[in-house]
Design a protein around this motif. Structure first.
Motif, PDB file in Angstrom:
ATOM      1  N   SER A   1      22.996   6.805  -1.798  1.00 55.20           N
ATOM      2  CA  SER A   1      21.772   6.020  -1.973  1.00 55.20           C
ATOM      3  C   SER A   1      21.075   5.812  -0.642  1.00 55.20           C
ATOM      4  N   LEU A   2      19.786   5.548  -0.737  1.00 56.44           N
ATOM      5  CA  LEU A   2      18.968   5.290   0.445  1.00 56.44           C
ATOM      6  C   LEU A   2      17.778   4.457   0.008  1.00 56.44           C
ATOM      7  N   ARG A   3      17.313   3.552   0.886  1.00 58.56           N
ATOM      8  CA  ARG A   3      16.124   2.767   0.590  1.00 58.56           C
ATOM      9  C   ARG A   3      15.068   3.045   1.638  1.00 58.56           C
ATOM     10  N   LEU A   4      13.911   3.448   1.185  1.00 55.94           N
ATOM     11  CA  LEU A   4      12.790   3.715   2.085  1.00 55.94           C
ATOM     12  C   LEU A   4      11.842   2.527   2.110  1.00 55.94           C
ATOM     13  N   PHE A   5      11.174   2.360   3.258  1.00 58.27           N
ATOM     14  CA  PHE A   5      10.237   1.268   3.456  1.00 58.27           C
ATOM     15  C   PHE A   5       8.878   1.816   3.880  1.00 58.27           C
ATOM     16  N   CYS A   6       7.835   1.104   3.521  1.00 57.22           N
ATOM     17  CA  CYS A   6       6.491   1.454   3.961  1.00 57.22           C
ATOM     18  C   CYS A   6       5.779   0.156   4.333  1.00 57.22           C
ATOM     19  N   ALA A   7       5.409   0.048   5.602  1.00 53.47           N
ATOM     20  CA  ALA A   7       4.705  -1.141   6.083  1.00 53.47           C
ATOM     21  C   ALA A   7       3.211  -0.859   6.141  1.00 53.47           C
ATOM     22  N   ALA A   8       2.440  -1.722   5.501  1.00 51.21           N
ATOM     23  CA  ALA A   8       0.987  -1.552   5.452  1.00 51.21           C
ATOM     24  C   ALA A   8       0.310  -2.532   6.395  1.00 51.21           C
ATOM     25  N   SER A   9      -0.800  -2.091   6.996  1.00 55.70           N
ATOM     26  CA  SER A   9      -1.577  -2.973   7.855  1.00 55.70           C
ATOM     27  C   SER A   9      -3.035  -2.532   7.861  1.00 55.70           C
ATOM     28  N   GLY A  10      -3.913  -3.452   8.200  1.00 55.79           N
ATOM     29  CA  GLY A  10      -5.330  -3.127   8.327  1.00 55.79           C
ATOM     30  C   GLY A  10      -6.127  -3.208   7.050  1.00 55.79           C
ATOM     31  N   PHE A  11      -5.480  -3.581   5.942  1.00 61.65           N
ATOM     32  CA  PHE A  11      -6.200  -3.741   4.680  1.00 61.65           C
ATOM     33  C   PHE A  11      -5.454  -4.760   3.821  1.00 61.65           C
ATOM     34  N   THR A  12      -6.107  -5.211   2.748  1.00 61.99           N
ATOM     35  CA  THR A  12      -5.506  -6.211   1.864  1.00 61.99           C
ATOM     36  C   THR A  12      -4.558  -5.507   0.911  1.00 61.99           C
ATOM     37  N   PHE A  13      -3.307  -5.401   1.332  1.00 57.42           N
ATOM     38  CA  PHE A  13      -2.282  -4.632   0.608  1.00 57.42           C
ATOM     39  C   PHE A  13      -2.170  -5.064  -0.852  1.00 57.42           C
ATOM     40  N   SER A  14      -2.286  -6.346  -1.105  1.00 60.96           N
ATOM     41  CA  SER A  14      -2.040  -6.887  -2.445  1.00 60.96           C
ATOM     42  C   SER A  14      -3.077  -6.471  -3.480  1.00 60.96           C
ATOM     43  N   THR A  15      -4.156  -5.820  -3.048  1.00 62.23           N
ATOM     44  CA  THR A  15      -5.205  -5.417  -3.984  1.00 62.23           C
ATOM     45  C   THR A  15      -5.193  -3.915  -4.274  1.00 62.23           C
ATOM     46  N   TYR A  16      -4.210  -3.197  -3.749  1.00 66.24           N
ATOM     47  CA  TYR A  16      -4.153  -1.749  -3.946  1.00 66.24           C
ATOM     48  C   TYR A  16      -2.856  -1.330  -4.632  1.00 66.24           C
ATOM     49  N   SER A  17      -2.973  -0.391  -5.560  1.00 66.38           N
ATOM     50  CA  SER A  17      -1.793   0.274  -6.102  1.00 66.38           C
ATOM     51  C   SER A  17      -1.277   1.256  -5.058  1.00 66.38           C
ATOM     52  N   MET A  18       0.012   1.537  -5.129  1.00 66.71           N
ATOM     53  CA  MET A  18       0.654   2.372  -4.113  1.00 66.71           C
ATOM     54  C   MET A  18       1.551   3.419  -4.754  1.00 66.71           C
ATOM     55  N   ASN A  19       1.875   4.432  -3.977  1.00 62.69           N
ATOM     56  CA  ASN A  19       2.674   5.555  -4.478  1.00 62.69           C
ATOM     57  C   ASN A  19       3.637   6.069  -3.411  1.00 62.69           C
ATOM     58  N   TRP A  20       4.629   6.802  -3.895  1.00 61.64           N
ATOM     59  CA  TRP A  20       5.457   7.646  -3.040  1.00 61.64           C
ATOM     60  C   TRP A  20       5.194   9.092  -3.441  1.00 61.64           C
ATOM     61  N   VAL A  21       4.992   9.937  -2.449  1.00 63.33           N
ATOM     62  CA  VAL A  21       4.772  11.373  -2.638  1.00 63.33           C
ATOM     63  C   VAL A  21       5.720  12.080  -1.673  1.00 63.33           C
ATOM     64  N   ARG A  22       6.362  13.146  -2.110  1.00 58.83           N
ATOM     65  CA  ARG A  22       7.298  13.833  -1.230  1.00 58.83           C
ATOM     66  C   ARG A  22       6.945  15.297  -1.052  1.00 58.83           C
ATOM     67  N   GLN A  23       7.521  15.882  -0.016  1.00 56.16           N
ATOM     68  CA  GLN A  23       7.269  17.287   0.308  1.00 56.16           C
ATOM     69  C   GLN A  23       8.555  17.892   0.846  1.00 56.16           C
ATOM     70  N   ALA A  24       9.170  18.753   0.043  1.00 55.30           N
ATOM     71  CA  ALA A  24      10.372  19.446   0.484  1.00 55.30           C
ATOM     72  C   ALA A  24      10.006  20.402   1.623  1.00 55.30           C
ATOM     73  N   PRO A  25      10.962  20.720   2.477  1.00 56.42           N
ATOM     74  CA  PRO A  25      10.671  21.585   3.628  1.00 56.42           C
ATOM     75  C   PRO A  25      10.023  22.901   3.219  1.00 56.42           C
ATOM     76  N   GLY A  26       8.850  23.183   3.776  1.00 54.82           N
ATOM     77  CA  GLY A  26       8.143  24.420   3.488  1.00 54.82           C
ATOM     78  C   GLY A  26       7.521  24.503   2.104  1.00 54.82           C
ATOM     79  N   LYS A  27       7.532  23.392   1.367  1.00 52.60           N
ATOM     80  CA  LYS A  27       7.024  23.383  -0.005  1.00 52.60           C
ATOM     81  C   LYS A  27       5.773  22.516  -0.128  1.00 52.60           C
ATOM     82  N   GLY A  28       5.292  22.398  -1.348  1.00 54.70           N
ATOM     83  CA  GLY A  28       4.091  21.623  -1.609  1.00 54.70           C
ATOM     84  C   GLY A  28       4.374  20.156  -1.855  1.00 54.70           C
ATOM     85  N   LEU A  29       3.306  19.434  -2.167  1.00 54.09           N
ATOM     86  CA  LEU A  29       3.409  18.005  -2.422  1.00 54.09           C
ATOM     87  C   LEU A  29       3.877  17.748  -3.848  1.00 54.09           C
TER      88      LEU A  29
END
Lengths: 117, 109
Positions: A17-45
């Motif tokens: 298991s692993l837990r990833l974090f994303c820290a937001a700044s410069g905008f009102t975080f609480s008013t935006y939906s958010m996502n995780w997107v990944r990219q395997a090495p040499g592959k697409g999104l």
């Protein structure tokens, strides 16, 4: 400056298991939906998961459903993903990305996750 | 949640125009006007270039334009410049998910 900064990546064995974090700044975080997107090495999104601004709606890609859990803490301007039962095919750079509406207008620099024995 | 189909490569000389296609289905590209395009240079994060099929974020040159017909969306880059050489990905909202294309490597000859 509008910014997203991911952290928490690293090496993990298959099944781990692993837990990833994303820290937001410069905008009102609480008013935006958010996502995780990944990219395997040499592959697409690949879109991974979505969470609405109030956390009342979450979506997952079929490839991670039942193994990953997305969450957020608006008081801390933070987005998370708990990744369980990791597989070799989960090896990728993981980006957090802000929804403008139905697109991704702000991206972090990514954090690398390597699943290997 | 099948990936959208993009050509793996495209190319053009400086000043020319090039169009990249993105084919989906009636459940994603054909159903929603929520197709977006992203530019990614090697080792960098993706950058939003087109959203809602035809709209450009502020700061994106008007050389970039988008369109859609049926289940296929397209990105056109006019007046190619060296800095346009990058990977381009399309994406579509699909109801309770998003799908990306496999990416197109644009080479400026």
């Amino acid at each position: 400056e509008v910014q997203l900064v991911e952290s928490g990546g690293g090496f993990v064995q298959p099944g781990g298991s692993l837990r990833l974090f994303c820290a937001a700044s410069g905008f009102t975080f609480s008013t935006y939906s958010m996502n995780w997107v990944r990219q395997a090495p040499g592959k697409g999104l690949e879109w991974v998961s979505y969470i609405s601004f109030r956390s009342d709606t979450v979506y997952y890609a079929d490839s991670v459903k039942g193994r990953f859990i997305i969450s957020r803490d608006n008081a801390k301007n933070s987005l998370y993903v708990q990744m369980n039962s990791l597989r070799a095919e989960d090896t990728a750079v993981y980006y957090c990305a802000r929804n403008k509406v139905y697109d991704f207008d702000i991206w972090g620099q990514g954090t690398m996750v390597t699943v290997s024995s | 949640q099948s990936a959208l189909t993009q050509p793996p490569s495209a190319s053009g000389s400086p000043g020319q125009s090039v169009t990249i296609s993105c084919t989906g289905t009636s459940s994603d590209v054909g159903k929603y006007n929520y197709v977006s395009w992203y530019q990614q240079h090697p080792g960098k994060a993706p950058k939003l270039m087109i959203y809602e099929v035809t709209e450009r974020p502020s700061g994106v040159p008007d050389r970039f334009s988008g369109s859609k017909s049926g289940n296929t969306a397209s990105l056109t880059v006019s007046g190619l410049q060296a800095e346009d050489e990058a990977n381009y990905y399309c994406s579509s909202y699909a109801g309770t998910a998003w799908v990306f294309g496999g990416g197109t490597k644009l080479t400026v000859l």
